[in-house]
Design a protein around this motif. Structure first.
Motif, PDB file in Angstrom:
ATOM      1  N   HIS A  51      -4.476  15.437  -2.748  1.00  0.00           N
ATOM      2  CA  HIS A  51      -5.122  14.152  -2.468  1.00  0.00           C
ATOM      3  C   HIS A  51      -6.539  14.363  -1.960  1.00  0.00           C
ATOM      4  CE1 HIS A  51      -6.214  10.867   0.356  1.00  0.00           C
ATOM      5  NE2 HIS A  51      -5.735  10.092  -0.600  1.00  0.00           N
TER       6      HIS A  51
ATOM      7  N   TYR B 113       0.827  -1.206   0.000  1.00  0.00           N
ATOM      8  CA  TYR B 113       0.000   0.000   0.000  1.00  0.00           C
ATOM      9  C   TYR B 113       0.864   1.259   0.000  1.00  0.00           C
ATOM     10  CZ  TYR B 113      -3.891  -3.107   1.068  1.00  0.00           C
ATOM     11  OH  TYR B 113      -4.830  -4.101   1.014  1.00  0.00           O
ATOM     12  N   THR B 114       1.983   1.188   0.711  1.00  0.00           N
ATOM     13  CA  THR B 114       2.893   2.329   0.739  1.00  0.00           C
ATOM     14  C   THR B 114       3.422   2.622  -0.661  1.00  0.00           C
ATOM     15  OG1 THR B 114       3.577   1.703   2.981  1.00  0.00           O
ATOM     16  CG2 THR B 114       4.945   3.310   1.840  1.00  0.00           C
TER      17      THR B 114
ATOM     18  N   TYR C  79       1.261   7.143  -6.472  1.00  0.00           N
ATOM     19  CA  TYR C  79       0.148   8.089  -6.648  1.00  0.00           C
ATOM     20  C   TYR C  79       0.596   9.520  -6.373  1.00  0.00           C
ATOM     21  CZ  TYR C  79      -3.951  10.751  -5.130  1.00  0.00           C
ATOM     22  OH  TYR C  79      -4.902  11.742  -4.947  1.00  0.00           O
ATOM     23  N   PHE C  80       1.303   9.728  -5.275  1.00  0.00           N
ATOM     24  CA  PHE C  80       1.734  11.087  -4.930  1.00  0.00           C
ATOM     25  C   PHE C  80       2.778  11.622  -5.922  1.00  0.00           C
ATOM     26  CE2 PHE C  80       0.080  10.177  -0.549  1.00  0.00           C
ATOM     27  CZ  PHE C  80      -0.820  11.242  -0.514  1.00  0.00           C
TER      28      PHE C  80
ATOM     29  N   LYS D  79       2.036   1.866  -3.541  1.00  0.00           N
ATOM     30  CA  LYS D  79       0.964   2.406  -4.382  1.00  0.00           C
ATOM     31  C   LYS D  79       0.722   3.879  -4.082  1.00  0.00           C
ATOM     32  CE  LYS D  79      -1.560  -1.925  -5.129  1.00  0.00           C
ATOM     33  NZ  LYS D  79      -2.801  -2.686  -4.853  1.00  0.00           N
ATOM     34  N   TYR D  80       0.734   4.208  -2.801  1.00  0.00           N
ATOM     35  CA  TYR D  80       0.517   5.607  -2.425  1.00  0.00           C
ATOM     36  C   TYR D  80       1.662   6.499  -2.913  1.00  0.00           C
ATOM     37  CZ  TYR D  80      -3.691   6.238   0.432  1.00  0.00           C
ATOM     38  OH  TYR D  80      -4.987   6.400   0.856  1.00  0.00           O
TER      39      TYR D  80
ATOM     40  N   SER E 214       2.300   9.354   2.233  1.00  0.00           N
ATOM     41  CA  SER E 214       1.778   7.984   2.179  1.00  0.00           C
ATOM     42  C   SER E 214       1.634   7.406   3.582  1.00  0.00           C
ATOM     43  CB  SER E 214       2.714   7.103   1.348  1.00  0.00           C
ATOM     44  OG  SER E 214       2.816   7.587   0.024  1.00  0.00           O
TER      45      SER E 214
ATOM     46  N   ARG F 241      -1.444   8.916   5.216  1.00  0.00           N
ATOM     47  CA  ARG F 241      -2.712   8.394   4.724  1.00  0.00           C
ATOM     48  C   ARG F 241      -2.933   6.936   5.149  1.00  0.00           C
ATOM     49  NH1 ARG F 241      -4.263  12.466   5.201  1.00  0.00           N
ATOM     50  NH2 ARG F 241      -4.880  14.031   3.672  1.00  0.00           N
ATOM     51  N   LEU F 242      -1.854   6.239   5.487  1.00  0.00           N
ATOM     52  CA  LEU F 242      -1.964   4.865   5.976  1.00  0.00           C
ATOM     53  C   LEU F 242      -1.989   4.818   7.506  1.00  0.00           C
ATOM     54  CD1 LEU F 242       0.511   3.114   3.508  1.00  0.00           C
ATOM     55  CD2 LEU F 242      -1.962   2.746   3.634  1.00  0.00           C
TER      56      LEU F 242
END
Length: 261
Positions: free
Chosen positions: A244, A174-175, A181-182, A177-178, A208, A211-212
């Protein structure tokens, strides 16, 4: 960036990182002077589509956009020629970043624009760009720092939503992917050109983690690895998080509209 494959895993990782950091201190300044700056976002999205079609790496796209930004910043370019500039930047970035078999041909790129340009025009633009950069295409982008910082993005001492994390629930996927994205957010907005590439990547990692719900937002290990304190990256982090939140709001509004429809 012609460095060893997966250099971030090698014994020379620290030295290579230091070389990248030194190179970014010599990057040309961006002045936001292009009369066509309003078209930049469209051109970035346009290049992203073609980059995906030719299966280029993220590094190629980021480098191509950076070439385009610096070139546009110095010239008033006819709108038709902007497409040639963008495609030529993509070609040069692929030549610099990719293995030979992954470099697109001029005819492939030209085909995406219905053969709008001649081969000679591509060659002329390529030479013009090379001369503009004094044949130095070795310019670091945020992507060049990403893997090295991702290795250290999560620490054993981290907590997620107040609970300790371990190998079984380590949120590395997930990190990643974030962070991707950023970095895409940063690519689309020329405002981020005011920050060094390593700051953008550091801020993407911190955003990231936030957001996690990972605590702390910026760890002692990341301070050591990046040499940036929270205060040094916070302005960039704040811009990323605002973008975001705006994306999330827009998506929620679109879902509401679709639900009513």
């Amino acid at each position: 960036m012609m460095v060893e494959n997966e250099w971030w895993k090698s014994q020379l990782a620290l030295e290579i990182h230091d070389v990248l950091r030194e190179k970014e201190t010599r990057l040309p300044p961006f002045t936001s002077s292009s009369p066509q700056l309003k078209l930049r976002r469209f051109l970035v999205d346009w290049l992203a589509v073609f980059s995906e079609k030719i299966k280029s790496s993220h590094g190629v796209l980021h480098l191509a956009v950076y070439y385009m930004d610096l070139f546009m910043d110095k010239f008033d370019i006819d709108e038709r020629q902007l497409y040639l500039v963008a495609l030529s930047c993509l070609l040069l970035a692929a030549k610099f970043e990719e293995n030979e078999e992954k470099i697109p041909t001029i005819s492939t790129l030209n085909g995406y624009v219905h053969n709008l340009f001649s081969t000679a025009e591509f060659h002329q633009m390529e030479l013009l760009l090379l001369n503009f950069f004094s044949w130095n295409l070795d310019l670091p982008t945020p992507v060049h720092f990403m893997e090295y910082y991702l290795i250290h993005a999560i620490s054993p001492q981290d907590c997620q939503s107040g609970r300790s994390i371990d190998e079984s629930n380590k949120p590395m996927a997930y990190t990643r992917k974030y962070v991707h994205y950023f970095l895409e957010i940063a690519l689309q907005d020329h405002t981020f050109l005011a920050f060094p590439p390593s700051v953008i990547t550091s801020a993407a990692v911190a955003a990231s983690r936030m957001r996690l719900h990972l605590c702390p937002s910026w760890t002692p290990l990341l301070i050591k690895v990046t040499s940036y304190t929270w205060e040094q990256i916070a302005p960039c982090v704040n811009i990323l998080l605002r973008a975001h939140d705006a994306d999330e709001k827009a998506m929620s509004q679109q879902k509401a509209i679709n639900a009513k429809g």
